[in-house]
Design a protein around this motif. Structure first.
Motif, PDB file in Angstrom:
ATOM      1  N   UNK A   1      -8.608   2.291  -0.892  1.00 37.62           N
ATOM      2  CA  UNK A   1      -7.994   3.567  -1.274  1.00 37.62           C
ATOM      3  C   UNK A   1      -7.947   4.457  -0.039  1.00 37.62           C
ATOM      4  N   UNK A   2      -6.955   5.300   0.004  1.00 29.81           N
ATOM      5  CA  UNK A   2      -6.747   6.269   1.099  1.00 29.81           C
ATOM      6  C   UNK A   2      -6.462   7.595   0.436  1.00 29.81           C
ATOM      7  N   UNK A   3      -7.396   8.521   0.569  1.00 31.10           N
ATOM      8  CA  UNK A   3      -7.232   9.799  -0.136  1.00 31.10           C
ATOM      9  C   UNK A   3      -7.275  10.943   0.879  1.00 31.10           C
ATOM     10  N   UNK A   4      -6.144  11.571   1.166  1.00 31.09           N
ATOM     11  CA  UNK A   4      -6.136  12.653   2.150  1.00 31.09           C
ATOM     12  C   UNK A   4      -6.496  13.989   1.507  1.00 31.09           C
TER      13      UNK A   4
ATOM     14  N   UNK B   1       0.867  -1.169   0.000  1.00 33.14           N
ATOM     15  CA  UNK B   1       0.000   0.000   0.000  1.00 33.14           C
ATOM     16  C   UNK B   1       0.905   1.220   0.000  1.00 33.14           C
TER      17      UNK B   1
ATOM     18  N   UNK C   1      -4.817  16.828   1.322  1.00 37.29           N
ATOM     19  CA  UNK C   1      -3.427  17.066   1.691  1.00 37.29           C
ATOM     20  C   UNK C   1      -3.131  18.562   1.723  1.00 37.29           C
ATOM     21  N   UNK C   2      -2.008  18.917   2.299  1.00 34.17           N
ATOM     22  CA  UNK C   2      -1.620  20.314   2.325  1.00 34.17           C
ATOM     23  C   UNK C   2      -1.070  20.691   3.677  1.00 34.17           C
ATOM     24  N   UNK C   3      -1.248  21.950   4.080  1.00 35.75           N
ATOM     25  CA  UNK C   3      -0.646  22.405   5.333  1.00 35.75           C
ATOM     26  C   UNK C   3      -1.412  21.908   6.557  1.00 35.75           C
TER      27      UNK C   3
ATOM     28  N   UNK D   1      -2.754   9.887  -3.211  1.00 36.45           N
ATOM     29  CA  UNK D   1      -3.583   8.823  -2.630  1.00 36.45           C
ATOM     30  C   UNK D   1      -2.790   7.525  -2.511  1.00 36.45           C
ATOM     31  N   UNK D   2      -3.215   6.699  -1.552  1.00 33.94           N
ATOM     32  CA  UNK D   2      -2.594   5.385  -1.392  1.00 33.94           C
ATOM     33  C   UNK D   2      -3.551   4.319  -1.911  1.00 33.94           C
ATOM     34  N   UNK D   3      -2.977   3.361  -2.638  1.00 33.59           N
ATOM     35  CA  UNK D   3      -3.734   2.201  -3.103  1.00 33.59           C
ATOM     36  C   UNK D   3      -2.811   1.002  -3.096  1.00 33.59           C
TER      37      UNK D   3
ATOM     38  N   UNK E   1      -1.433  24.219  -4.231  1.00 34.73           N
ATOM     39  CA  UNK E   1      -0.825  22.888  -4.198  1.00 34.73           C
ATOM     40  C   UNK E   1      -1.861  21.790  -4.460  1.00 34.73           C
ATOM     41  N   UNK E   2      -3.120  22.191  -4.651  1.00 32.74           N
ATOM     42  CA  UNK E   2      -4.175  21.188  -4.834  1.00 32.74           C
ATOM     43  C   UNK E   2      -4.219  20.679  -6.285  1.00 32.74           C
TER      44      UNK E   2
ATOM     45  N   UNK F   1     -11.860   7.582  -5.771  1.00 31.02           N
ATOM     46  CA  UNK F   1     -11.360   7.763  -4.406  1.00 31.02           C
ATOM     47  C   UNK F   1     -11.974   8.995  -3.738  1.00 31.02           C
ATOM     48  N   UNK F   2     -12.724   9.772  -4.528  1.00 30.28           N
ATOM     49  CA  UNK F   2     -13.357  10.997  -4.028  1.00 30.28           C
ATOM     50  C   UNK F   2     -14.865  10.802  -4.097  1.00 30.28           C
ATOM     51  N   UNK F   3     -15.563  11.125  -3.024  1.00 30.44           N
ATOM     52  CA  UNK F   3     -16.962  10.742  -2.905  1.00 30.44           C
ATOM     53  C   UNK F   3     -17.863  11.942  -2.616  1.00 30.44           C
TER      54      UNK F   3
ATOM     55  N   UNK G   1      -4.803   5.356   7.588  1.00 25.39           N
ATOM     56  CA  UNK G   1      -3.775   4.507   7.000  1.00 25.39           C
ATOM     57  C   UNK G   1      -3.799   3.106   7.622  1.00 25.39           C
TER      58      UNK G   1
ATOM     59  N   UNK H   1     -18.513  12.834  -7.546  1.00 23.62           N
ATOM     60  CA  UNK H   1     -19.288  12.153  -8.592  1.00 23.62           C
ATOM     61  C   UNK H   1     -20.666  12.787  -8.839  1.00 23.62           C
TER      62      UNK H   1
ATOM     63  N   UNK I   1      -6.778   1.328   6.243  1.00 23.48           N
ATOM     64  CA  UNK I   1      -6.535   0.894   4.859  1.00 23.48           C
ATOM     65  C   UNK I   1      -5.584  -0.309   4.840  1.00 23.48           C
TER      66      UNK I   1
END
Lengths: 359, 181
Positions: free
Chosen positions: B34-37, A7, B39-41, A179-181, A118-119, B62-64, B20, A346, B23
């Motif tokens: 899937x693990x979707x953070x 992972x 992310x950022x500061x 992302x982690x997979x 940064x996004x 991974x985004x819902x 984590x 979605x 997952x």
């Protein structure tokens, strides 16, 4: 032996894959959201195991020119960055394309223009597929939609780069990078020996013992020769377009409407497609994997039974132009995008299908 | 089976690492994850959240838009995610610092005072594992055995002596979570 499933983040997968397939050198400069590539390489210390060079350059300009030098000697070399950093590298990329050298560039896109955010973003599609640097050249552009593809496309990118002596680029975005997979990494293999490099790359600057010197340059002041060089490049690009188009189709056979999306947007669109189908709307997903060469012919054929196409992108409408060219404007092609680092969910995609396509 | 989970709170609460571990535990059971953070500061003190999906089948986005389970660890996250729980879904929240508790009637709401419990027992660093225990009681996404396996796999060996403490935290979480009518 069973394959080991691990992972990890997309960025980490890039670094691990690079070490395992025997990359000779990585030259980079940190920038969010791709810093884990360099961080992971620093953590793994491949210089102690495979002998791979990992170097944090003093700038993006230095990094891409180190890649230029390494590539000129037939080595497997790469760099990675995110949008503003990749803009800085464009001069070097144009030179590498002009000198016909193989290398791998990774862009984990973030929102722009300028320093932006940064996004995640996909607003470097034009830069990647339509030039970026100056002159008539193309990059072989691979768009991963999963962590597995981040790992796989390192190898594929190098294969294509060496096959055609042309830079390849992995165009990912902050979602895929962060992302982690689950991922199965490539089987480790040693780096090529100097003898293997010389045998594989007769064009490279490998020390000209017993042969005439090879000259690596993009400069040619005689326009008649320069035109011939350009014609040769164009012939090569035509060959790549004929042989290397890659794409994925999901639920396209009975589809009335098509979503065209790459990278993270393809994943989001797939979920939207599943929901739309639950509501009885027959949606299919067409995912370009190579952004250049773009799957023009496959999309044109697929569009013959389709009522309308929606592109979903993290930009204001870039790939949509290639989609319109592909279908020759015979059917409506609409665009839905979020900008500046916002990633749609979605539901927003389903709403866009309903309001922009079905009406 | 598929569980779509959001974990949201402050940076530093262990939101991302809890996701984590979840997952990784799914991975131990051979599931798709899937693990979707976001992310950022955030790691430096802002709001932090992570979407974790554990599924028997290949995962699309991974985004819902909506979640089966929301684990809420501060007030701003409650405001943001209460409405994104699917009808008949689950919302678990830590009561610490919550002035306006959740109000929806069409979802199952649970409260876990993990912050208070962790402080009282001087186990502040296992706060997120107490919360994870609460989740696993209500919604056994993965087994405790898999969590322990995941900890062994992800923690460096020098930290393995902390695994029993984390196991204890999970059990505490299972004991103290309670439904809200």
């Amino acid at each position: 032996m069973a394959e080991e499933v691990v992972l990890m983040k997309g960025n980490e997968a890039i670094a691990h894959a690079a070490i395992r397939i025997g990359v000779d050198g990585y030259f980079g400069y940190p920038i969010t959201p791709q810093s884990e590539v360099l961080e992971t390489l620093a953590e793994q210390k491949p210089w102690e195991t495979t002998g791979m060079v990992v170097l944090q350059a003093e700038s993006e300009l230095a990094a891409i020119n180190m890649v230029y030098g390494g590539a000129g000697s037939g080595k497997m070399v790469m760099t990675s960055s995110s949008s503003p950093g990749v803009s800085l590298k464009q001069e070097g990329i144009s030179y590498i394309a002009g000198a016909e050298l193989p290398c791998l560039i990774v862009n984990v896109m973030r929102g722009g223009p300028g320093l932006g955010t940064i996004q995640p973003s996909q607003a470097d599609y034009f830069q990647t597929t339509k030039g970026g640097g100056h002159g008539d050249y193309h990059l072989i552009a691979l768009a991963p939609a999963s962590v597995q593809e981040m790992a796989d496309f390192v190898e594929l990118g190098f294969q294509l780069a060496f096959k055609y002596r042309n830079p390849a680029i992995i165009l990912a975005d902050g979602v895929i990078g962060q992302m982690m997979e689950k991922v199965v990494l490539p089987t480790p293999r040693p780096r090529r020996t100097d003898e293997e490099v010389i045998a594989q790359c007769p064009w490279a600057a490998t020390g000209c013992k017993g042969r005439k010197p090879n000259v690596i340059t993009s400069l040619e002041l005689d326009p008649a020769i320069m035109e011939q060089r350009n014609i040769h490049l164009q012939q090569k690009y035509a060959e790549i377009e004929a042989n290397e188009v890659r794409y994925e189709e999901i639920n396209c056979d009975d589809a009335e409407y098509l979503i065209v999306a790459f990278g993270s947007c393809a994943r989001i669109a797939q979920k939207a497609m599943e929901h739309a189908r639950e509501e009885g709307i027959k949606v299919g997903l067409f995912r370009p994997i190579t952004l250049w060469p773009f799957p023009t012919k496959a999309l044109r054929e697929r569009a013959s039974n389709i009522k309308g196409i929606l592109t979903v992108e993290l930009n204001s409408g870039q790939m949509v132009e290639d989609v319109r060219l592909a279908v020759e404007c015979r059917i409506p092609v609409e665009h839905f995008g979020r900008l500046g680092g916002i990633v749609p969910d979605p539901d927003e995609v389903i709403e866009a299908i309903k309001t922009k396509l079905i009406k | 089976m598929k569980q779509e989970i959001i974990i949201a709170g402050f940076g530093g609460q262990g939101v991302l690492s809890m996701g984590k571990i979840l997952a990784y535990s799914g991975l131990m059971e051979g599931k798709e994850v899937t693990w979707m953070p976001a992310y950022g500061p955030e790691q430096r003190g802002g709001t932090a959240n992570v979407t974790v999906i554990v599924s028997d089948e290949r995962i699309s986005s991974p985004i819902l838009s909506k979640y089966d389970v929301a684990i809420i660890l501060n007030q701003p996250s409650l405001a943001k995610f209460e409405n994104k729980v699917k009808p008949r879904g689950i919302l678990i929240y830590d009561g610490y610092g919550i002035i306006n508790p959740p109000t929806r009637k069409d979802i199952h709401i649970f409260r876990i005072d993990a912050m208070d419990e962790a402080n009282e027992r001087k186990m502040a660093k296992t706060f997120n594992m107490i919360v994870l225990g609460g989740l696993l009681k209500i919604c056994p996404v993965v087994s405790i055995e898999s969590v322990v396996k995941a900890l062994k796999k992800t923690l460096p060996e020098r930290h393995h002596h902390l695994i029993p403490m984390n196991e204890e935290a999970i059990k505490i979480g299972m004991d103290i979570i309670k439904p809200i009518e």
